[in-house]
Scaffold this motif. Structure first.
Motif, PDB file in Angstrom:
ATOM      1  N   ILE A 164      13.548 -13.892   8.898  1.00  0.00           N
ATOM      2  CA  ILE A 164      14.721 -13.215   9.446  1.00  0.00           C
ATOM      3  C   ILE A 164      15.015 -13.918  10.765  1.00  0.00           C
ATOM      4  O   ILE A 164      14.324 -13.704  11.758  1.00  0.00           O
ATOM      5  N   GLY A 165      15.990 -14.774  10.755  1.00  0.00           N
ATOM      6  CA  GLY A 165      16.265 -15.546  11.956  1.00  0.00           C
ATOM      7  C   GLY A 165      15.258 -16.681  12.117  1.00  0.00           C
ATOM      8  O   GLY A 165      14.427 -16.926  11.249  1.00  0.00           O
ATOM      9  N   PRO A 166      15.308 -17.342  13.257  1.00  0.00           N
ATOM     10  CA  PRO A 166      14.468 -18.524  13.453  1.00  0.00           C
ATOM     11  C   PRO A 166      12.985 -18.240  13.685  1.00  0.00           C
ATOM     12  O   PRO A 166      12.144 -19.102  13.428  1.00  0.00           O
ATOM     13  N   SER A 167      12.629 -17.045  14.173  1.00  0.00           N
ATOM     14  CA  SER A 167      11.224 -16.845  14.535  1.00  0.00           C
ATOM     15  C   SER A 167      10.610 -15.543  14.030  1.00  0.00           C
ATOM     16  O   SER A 167       9.473 -15.249  14.342  1.00  0.00           O
ATOM     17  N   LEU A 168      11.327 -14.785  13.231  1.00  0.00           N
ATOM     18  CA  LEU A 168      10.826 -13.492  12.776  1.00  0.00           C
ATOM     19  C   LEU A 168      10.641 -13.489  11.263  1.00  0.00           C
ATOM     20  O   LEU A 168      11.501 -13.978  10.531  1.00  0.00           O
ATOM     21  N   THR A 169       9.513 -12.981  10.813  1.00  0.00           N
ATOM     22  CA  THR A 169       9.290 -12.820   9.375  1.00  0.00           C
ATOM     23  C   THR A 169       8.932 -11.370   9.087  1.00  0.00           C
ATOM     24  O   THR A 169       8.336 -10.682   9.918  1.00  0.00           O
ATOM     25  N   LEU A 170       9.333 -10.924   7.916  1.00  0.00           N
ATOM     26  CA  LEU A 170       9.026  -9.585   7.440  1.00  0.00           C
ATOM     27  C   LEU A 170       8.397  -9.681   6.071  1.00  0.00           C
ATOM     28  O   LEU A 170       8.607 -10.654   5.348  1.00  0.00           O
ATOM     29  N   THR A 171       7.660  -8.649   5.715  1.00  0.00           N
ATOM     30  CA  THR A 171       7.141  -8.572   4.353  1.00  0.00           C
ATOM     31  C   THR A 171       8.176  -7.869   3.491  1.00  0.00           C
ATOM     32  O   THR A 171       8.665  -6.798   3.846  1.00  0.00           O
ATOM     33  N   GLU A 172       8.527  -8.494   2.393  1.00  0.00           N
ATOM     34  CA  GLU A 172       9.443  -7.906   1.422  1.00  0.00           C
ATOM     35  C   GLU A 172       8.621  -7.494   0.205  1.00  0.00           C
ATOM     36  O   GLU A 172       7.881  -8.301  -0.348  1.00  0.00           O
ATOM     37  N   VAL A 173       8.719  -6.240  -0.163  1.00  0.00           N
ATOM     38  CA  VAL A 173       8.002  -5.708  -1.314  1.00  0.00           C
ATOM     39  C   VAL A 173       8.988  -5.609  -2.466  1.00  0.00           C
ATOM     40  O   VAL A 173      10.060  -5.010  -2.335  1.00  0.00           O
ATOM     41  N   THR A 174       8.644  -6.228  -3.592  1.00  0.00           N
ATOM     42  CA  THR A 174       9.476  -6.156  -4.795  1.00  0.00           C
ATOM     43  C   THR A 174       8.740  -5.321  -5.824  1.00  0.00           C
ATOM     44  O   THR A 174       7.556  -5.530  -6.067  1.00  0.00           O
ATOM     45  N   ARG A 205       0.836  -1.212   0.000  1.00  0.00           N
ATOM     46  CA  ARG A 205       0.000   0.000   0.000  1.00  0.00           C
ATOM     47  C   ARG A 205       0.864   1.253   0.000  1.00  0.00           C
ATOM     48  O   ARG A 205       0.638   2.197  -0.760  1.00  0.00           O
ATOM     49  N   LEU A 206       1.899   1.264   0.822  1.00  0.00           N
ATOM     50  CA  LEU A 206       2.797   2.408   0.883  1.00  0.00           C
ATOM     51  C   LEU A 206       3.595   2.549  -0.415  1.00  0.00           C
ATOM     52  O   LEU A 206       3.801   3.662  -0.905  1.00  0.00           O
ATOM     53  N   ALA A 207       4.012   1.431  -0.993  1.00  0.00           N
ATOM     54  CA  ALA A 207       4.724   1.479  -2.278  1.00  0.00           C
ATOM     55  C   ALA A 207       3.833   2.097  -3.357  1.00  0.00           C
ATOM     56  O   ALA A 207       4.287   2.929  -4.150  1.00  0.00           O
ATOM     57  N   ARG A 208       2.560   1.705  -3.379  1.00  0.00           N
ATOM     58  CA  ARG A 208       1.624   2.307  -4.350  1.00  0.00           C
ATOM     59  C   ARG A 208       1.497   3.809  -4.127  1.00  0.00           C
ATOM     60  O   ARG A 208       1.486   4.590  -5.076  1.00  0.00           O
ATOM     61  N   ARG A 209       1.411   4.219  -2.874  1.00  0.00           N
ATOM     62  CA  ARG A 209       1.287   5.647  -2.570  1.00  0.00           C
ATOM     63  C   ARG A 209       2.536   6.412  -3.020  1.00  0.00           C
ATOM     64  O   ARG A 209       2.440   7.480  -3.612  1.00  0.00           O
ATOM     65  N   TYR A 210       3.714   5.871  -2.747  1.00  0.00           N
ATOM     66  CA  TYR A 210       4.959   6.527  -3.176  1.00  0.00           C
ATOM     67  C   TYR A 210       4.995   6.673  -4.692  1.00  0.00           C
ATOM     68  O   TYR A 210       5.348   7.728  -5.213  1.00  0.00           O
ATOM     69  N   LEU A 211       4.632   5.595  -5.396  1.00  0.00           N
ATOM     70  CA  LEU A 211       4.655   5.646  -6.863  1.00  0.00           C
ATOM     71  C   LEU A 211       3.614   6.641  -7.387  1.00  0.00           C
ATOM     72  O   LEU A 211       3.870   7.345  -8.362  1.00  0.00           O
ATOM     73  N   ASP A 250      -4.268  -1.068 -10.528  1.00  0.00           N
ATOM     74  CA  ASP A 250      -4.852  -2.047  -9.612  1.00  0.00           C
ATOM     75  C   ASP A 250      -3.878  -2.236  -8.463  1.00  0.00           C
ATOM     76  O   ASP A 250      -2.912  -1.493  -8.339  1.00  0.00           O
ATOM     77  N   ASP A 251      -4.113  -3.228  -7.611  1.00  0.00           N
ATOM     78  CA  ASP A 251      -3.257  -3.420  -6.437  1.00  0.00           C
ATOM     79  C   ASP A 251      -1.806  -3.720  -6.790  1.00  0.00           C
ATOM     80  O   ASP A 251      -0.929  -3.525  -5.957  1.00  0.00           O
ATOM     81  N   GLU A 252      -1.549  -4.190  -7.992  1.00  0.00           N
ATOM     82  CA  GLU A 252      -0.196  -4.598  -8.356  1.00  0.00           C
ATOM     83  C   GLU A 252       0.485  -3.707  -9.382  1.00  0.00           C
ATOM     84  O   GLU A 252       1.693  -3.831  -9.572  1.00  0.00           O
ATOM     85  N   VAL A 253      -0.238  -2.823 -10.054  1.00  0.00           N
ATOM     86  CA  VAL A 253       0.341  -2.062 -11.163  1.00  0.00           C
ATOM     87  C   VAL A 253       0.094  -0.566 -10.998  1.00  0.00           C
ATOM     88  O   VAL A 253      -1.028  -0.141 -10.720  1.00  0.00           O
TER      89      VAL A 253
END
Length: 84
Positions: A48-58, A13-19, A28-31
């Motif tokens: 990230i490590g054994p118990s942490l996950t992050l969202t990676e936006v490409t 959502r933030l990536a869309r706003r920046y663009l 749409d949500d992806e373009v």
């Protein structure tokens, strides 16, 4: 020209706003499409490590080389400030 960049610490959502703030129109949500460029956004959970996950936006940028150099740089500066 095609440029692919990945960012952690921002949402799609933030990536869309920046663009959008950089002159793009959300299709749409992806373009997001701008004058001479198009960006496709995807997300993936990464461990990230054994118990942490992050969202990676490409973001895959496609368009004229002269336009993309400035656009990708400006987007990356915004995305880096948002990260935690």
């Amino acid at each position: 020209m095609r440029v692919e960049r990945s960012f952690r610490g921002i949402s799609a959502r933030l990536a869309r706003r920046y663009l959008s703030n950089l002159g793009g129109e959300v299709v749409d949500d992806e373009v997001v499409v701008g004058d001479g460029w198009e960006a496709t956004i995807s997300t993936e959970s990464v461990s990230i490590g054994p118990s942490l996950t992050l969202t990676e936006v490409t973001v895959v940028f496609e368009g004229d080389e002269g336009i993309l150099e400035d656009l990708v740089d400006r987007f990356a500066r915004k995305a880096m400030r948002a990260g935690g």
